[in-house]
Design an enzyme around this catalytic site. Structure first.
Site, short mmCIF file in Angstrom:
data_model
loop_
_atom_site.label_atom_id
_atom_site.label_comp_id
_atom_site.label_asym_id
_atom_site.label_seq_id
_atom_site.Cartn_x
_atom_site.Cartn_y
_atom_site.Cartn_z
N TYR A 143 -76.42 35.28 26.26
CA TYR A 143 -77.43 34.71 25.36
C TYR A 143 -78.55 34.00 26.14
O TYR A 143 -79.64 33.82 25.62
CB TYR A 143 -76.80 33.67 24.43
N LYS A 191 -63.46 40.57 29.61
CA LYS A 191 -63.50 42.01 29.88
C LYS A 191 -63.42 42.16 31.40
O LYS A 191 -64.29 42.75 32.06
CB LYS A 191 -64.79 42.61 29.29
N ASP A 223 -61.75 44.10 23.68
CA ASP A 223 -61.50 45.21 22.74
C ASP A 223 -60.10 45.09 22.14
O ASP A 223 -59.91 45.24 20.92
CB ASP A 223 -61.71 46.58 23.43
N ASP A 247 -69.00 35.16 19.36
CA ASP A 247 -69.85 35.44 18.19
C ASP A 247 -69.23 36.57 17.38
O ASP A 247 -69.08 36.48 16.16
CB ASP A 247 -71.26 35.82 18.67
N ASP A 251 -66.85 36.38 13.51
CA ASP A 251 -67.20 37.08 12.27
C ASP A 251 -66.02 37.94 11.82
O ASP A 251 -65.69 37.98 10.64
CB ASP A 251 -68.43 37.97 12.46
#
Ligand code: IPM
Ligand code: MG
Length: 358
Positions: A143, A191, A223, A247, A251
């Protein structure tokens, strides 16, 4: 303390409606427990761009530095989403606010109201008992890393995923501490099979874990984590992530709670904390008095707990919301075929029911 100064940044879309509901609940709690609250208002997001050309005017930042806590609604408008050339965007206001206030830790609790077990898209037997606390790094990673730019006549785009050891350490410490107060399990998400920044992340978290022998640390690739979250959400206690993975996962996790309209968040770091719903500005339903105010009201509860150290007040708010759900009332996002029309309430009426239950 017996009086609090709260900064209000209502922002865009349904932001003003849900923040208004949260303020009404805060006022009611103030009356019940005998303390005073005063509000100072300023602009953020598209609302701020329209009036000042700036998604976070200086006045807003000054105001935020002079209050005890900040309550934010939402930022974002579709007109920017479909215009890749827009140089000024509502989201920049929120990112600048997080960075300027040093809010490096974004705390997102996923709590399930038992009354809503059947409204999730997941099966109730998979959800029952799930209780997850996310610690999302908020002022670093992709970000904020630079360079971020277009090259070669706009045909190449670059973002930078950068993490420093110290940025990872400070959020990891918080997550470990939270885990040791809870069920003593911490899952760190990365990751590391592909990204160098993730290898630093994992290395740093592993080193820190020596200071927290009571916490069982595990690692998952992002993942796999996304899959495990809906396969078996009960396996998780505290989840630690970088900025973008957090983020996305939060959700996804909102469906464990039943609706994105339920999830609150607290962003903390240096001094003043920022409390805001996880959901966005939902422009399609803005101004219609149908938004679910629970995420904003739960954010107020988090504010009482975290910023004001008033746990009883926070518990009272959650109990009141549970009661209203137990009485069968729903906002439209949680209404089911079997919900009677008279039980489906608009934002203001639903808020009144919560206040009555306090
Ligand atoms: C969130 C939001 C923000 C983010 C946007 C509005 C910039 O999606 O708080 O989760 O990506 O952090
Ligand atoms: Mg988000």
């Amino acid at each position: 303390m017996n009086s609090y100064k709260i900064g209000i940044l209502a922002g865009d879309g349904i932001g003003p409606e849900v923040v208004d509901s949260a303020c009404k609940v805060i006022d009611a709690i103030g009356r019940k427990y005998n303390f005073n609250v005063s509000y100072t208002y300023d602009l953020i997001g598209h609302a701020a761009i329209e009036k000042t050309g700036n998604p976070l005017p200086d006045s807003a930042l000054t105001m935020c530095n002079n209050v005890d806590a900040i309550l934010l609604g939402a930022v974002g408008m579709p007109l920017y989403d479909n215009d890749p050339s827009a140089k000024v965007r509502p989201e920049q206001g929120l990112l600048k606010l997080r960075k300027s206030l040093g809010l490096f830790a974004n705390i997102r609790p996923i709590t399930i109201f038992d009354e809503l077990l059947f409204t999730s898209s997941l099966k109730p037997e998979i959800l029952k008992g799930a209780d997850i606390l996310f610690y999302r790094e908020l002022t670093g990673g992709i970000y904020f890393g630079t360079p971020r730019e277009r090259r070669d006549n706009g045909n190449v785009a670059i973002d930078t995923l950068r993490y420093e050891r110290s940025e990872i350490e400070r959020i990891a410490h918080m997550a470990f501490k939270a885990a040791s107060r809870r069920n003593k399990k911490l899952c760190s998400v990365d990751k590391a099979n592909v990204l160098e920044s993730s290898r630093l992340w994992r290395e740093t978290v592993n080193e820190l874990s020596k200071n927290y022998p009571d916490v069982a640390l595990t690692h998952l690739f992002i993942d796999n984590a996304a899959m495990q979250l809906i396969l078996n959400p009960r396996q998780f206690d505290v989840i630690l992530t970088g900025n973008m993975f957090g983020d996305i996962l939060t959700d996804e996790a909102s469906q464990i709670a039943g609706s994105l309209g339920l999830l609150p968040s607290a962003s903390v770091g240096n001094k003043v904390g920022l409390y805001e719903p996880v959901h966005g500005s939902a422009p399609d339903i803005a101004g219609k008095n149908v938004a679910n105010p629970v995420a904003a009201i739960m954010s107020a509860a988090l504010m009482f707990e975290t910023a004001f150290n008033r746990k009883k007040e926070a518990e009272d708010i959650k109990r009141a919301i549970s009661q209203v759900y137990a009485d069968g009332f729903r906002t439209i996002d949680l209404a089911q075929e079997t919900t009677k029309t008279e039980k489906i309430l608009r934002t203001d009426k639903f808020t009144e029911k919560i206040i009555e239950s306090l």
